[in-house]
Design a protein around this motif. Structure first.
Motif, PDB file in Angstrom:
ATOM      1  N   GLU A 133      78.881  18.726 -37.034  1.00 56.92           N
ATOM      2  CA  GLU A 133      78.352  17.153 -37.296  1.00 56.92           C
ATOM      3  C   GLU A 133      78.193  17.229 -38.859  1.00 56.92           C
ATOM      4  O   GLU A 133      77.361  18.117 -39.432  1.00 56.92           O
ATOM      5  N   THR A 134      78.872  16.182 -39.745  1.00 55.19           N
ATOM      6  CA  THR A 134      78.912  16.175 -41.137  1.00 55.19           C
ATOM      7  C   THR A 134      78.163  14.958 -41.726  1.00 55.19           C
ATOM      8  O   THR A 134      78.812  13.856 -41.396  1.00 55.19           O
ATOM      9  N   ALA A 135      77.262  14.932 -42.329  1.00 55.54           N
ATOM     10  CA  ALA A 135      76.794  13.507 -42.864  1.00 55.54           C
ATOM     11  C   ALA A 135      77.585  13.043 -44.045  1.00 55.54           C
ATOM     12  O   ALA A 135      78.101  13.825 -44.745  1.00 55.54           O
ATOM     13  N   LEU A 136      77.666  11.938 -43.851  1.00 60.11           N
ATOM     14  CA  LEU A 136      78.387  11.212 -45.217  1.00 60.11           C
ATOM     15  C   LEU A 136      77.990  10.502 -46.071  1.00 60.11           C
ATOM     16  O   LEU A 136      78.054   9.845 -47.018  1.00 60.11           O
ATOM     17  N   ARG A 144      78.239   9.703 -39.743  1.00 60.90           N
ATOM     18  CA  ARG A 144      78.579  11.352 -39.595  1.00 60.90           C
ATOM     19  C   ARG A 144      79.697  11.281 -39.041  1.00 60.90           C
ATOM     20  O   ARG A 144      80.241  10.507 -38.329  1.00 60.90           O
ATOM     21  N   ASP A 161      75.636   4.541 -39.065  1.00 61.53           N
ATOM     22  CA  ASP A 161      74.455   4.333 -38.610  1.00 61.53           C
ATOM     23  C   ASP A 161      74.187   2.936 -37.878  1.00 61.53           C
ATOM     24  O   ASP A 161      73.081   2.834 -37.226  1.00 61.53           O
ATOM     25  N   ARG A 259      81.178  22.471 -44.318  1.00 61.61           N
ATOM     26  CA  ARG A 259      79.633  21.756 -43.854  1.00 61.61           C
ATOM     27  C   ARG A 259      79.284  21.900 -42.328  1.00 61.61           C
ATOM     28  O   ARG A 259      79.949  22.275 -41.596  1.00 61.61           O
TER      29      ARG A 259
END
Length: 259
Positions: A133-136, A144, A161, A259
């Motif tokens: 999982e990679t936050a944007l 994400r 979100d 990431r």
């Protein structure tokens, strides 16, 4: 937190192949269409009042030609880095999809004969190599990237979100989007059971809407009912030895920003 708008960017037809523009604090593109479609994508981005040079990231959902075909050209036109999962590096580095395609039904068997699906795209190396999982948030979108393997080993989806799930080819509209709002498989899956597990995991997160690569948005409740029926169908096929899957490549970790 600013609300993220999800805007479809038609690449072929009205809904046959879609990319998506996410408008948060800064714009992010999801998917890159077929080879030669970068100008069409950036023109539509501009038509929505966004300077293509302001795009902060291009997320590629998986290694099929209609989703990564113009990624390299989009990077040149926008200056934005590309994010993609490590497990599909082979197609990205060669510009060729893994073959043979594994059809999910009659539509896939027909489409597998289409020469355009066997073309070579311009290869590229992802700037942001996704493994989990990679936050944007750093790119201006509250959401994400989430790995959703099965359609291909390196398939990912983007969940904002606000609850919008940009699902790539995790699920589609029937007949490549011709039957709006009716959940269906896309023409191909490398591992149908793994893809279904990914879909159900995403539905468990209670998204408000599914934005797909082929067709119009899908209602999660209807998608959940379809997934239940699809679970029974796939297990019947597996019990009869009629479910084809592609062996998964190892997850390489070359020099790229992970990431």
């Amino acid at each position: 937190m600013s609300r993220t708008r999800v805007i479809p960017i038609p690449v072929l037809g009205r809904h046959a192949v879609n990319a998506y523009l996410l408008l948060g604090r800064h714009p992010v593109l999801v998917d890159a269409g077929t080879p030669g479609s970068a100008r069409r994508i950036t023109e539509q981005v501009a038509a929505h009042g966004v300077d293509p040079q302001d795009v902060r990231l291009v997320v590629v959902t998986h290694g099929h030609i209609d989703h990564f075909g113009s990624a390299a050209e989009l990077r040149r036109l926008t200056g934005a880095p590309i994010a993609a999962h490590a497990a599909d590096l082979g197609p990205y580095r060669t510009g060729r999809v893994r073959e043979p395609y594994l059809p999910t039904g009659p539509m896939g068997r027909l489409m597998a004969r289409n020469a355009k699906l066997h073309e070579q795209a311009e290869p590229f190396e992802p700037d942001l190599l996704v493994h989990g999982e990679t936050a944007l948030a750093d790119f201006g979108v509250d959401g994400r990237i989430i790995p959703t393997p099965g359609h291909t080993a390196g398939s990912v989806s983007v969940l904002t979100d606000d609850g919008d799930l940009v699902a790539g080819d995790l699920i589609a509209n029937s007949f490549m989007g011709l039957v709006k709002g009716r959940p269906a498989n896309p023409p191909f899956h490398d591992d149908p059971l793994a893809n279904l597990a990914s879909l159900r995991a995403m539905l468990d997160l209670k998204p408000t809407r599914l934005h797909v690569g082929h067709g119009t948005p899908l209602d999660p409740t209807r998608a959940d009912r379809w997934a239940t029926a699809e679970h029974r169908r796939l297990h019947r096929r597996a019990a009869r030895g009629r479910l084809r899957t592609r062996p998964q490549d190892p997850d390489p970790r070359p020099a790229a920003r992970d990431r």
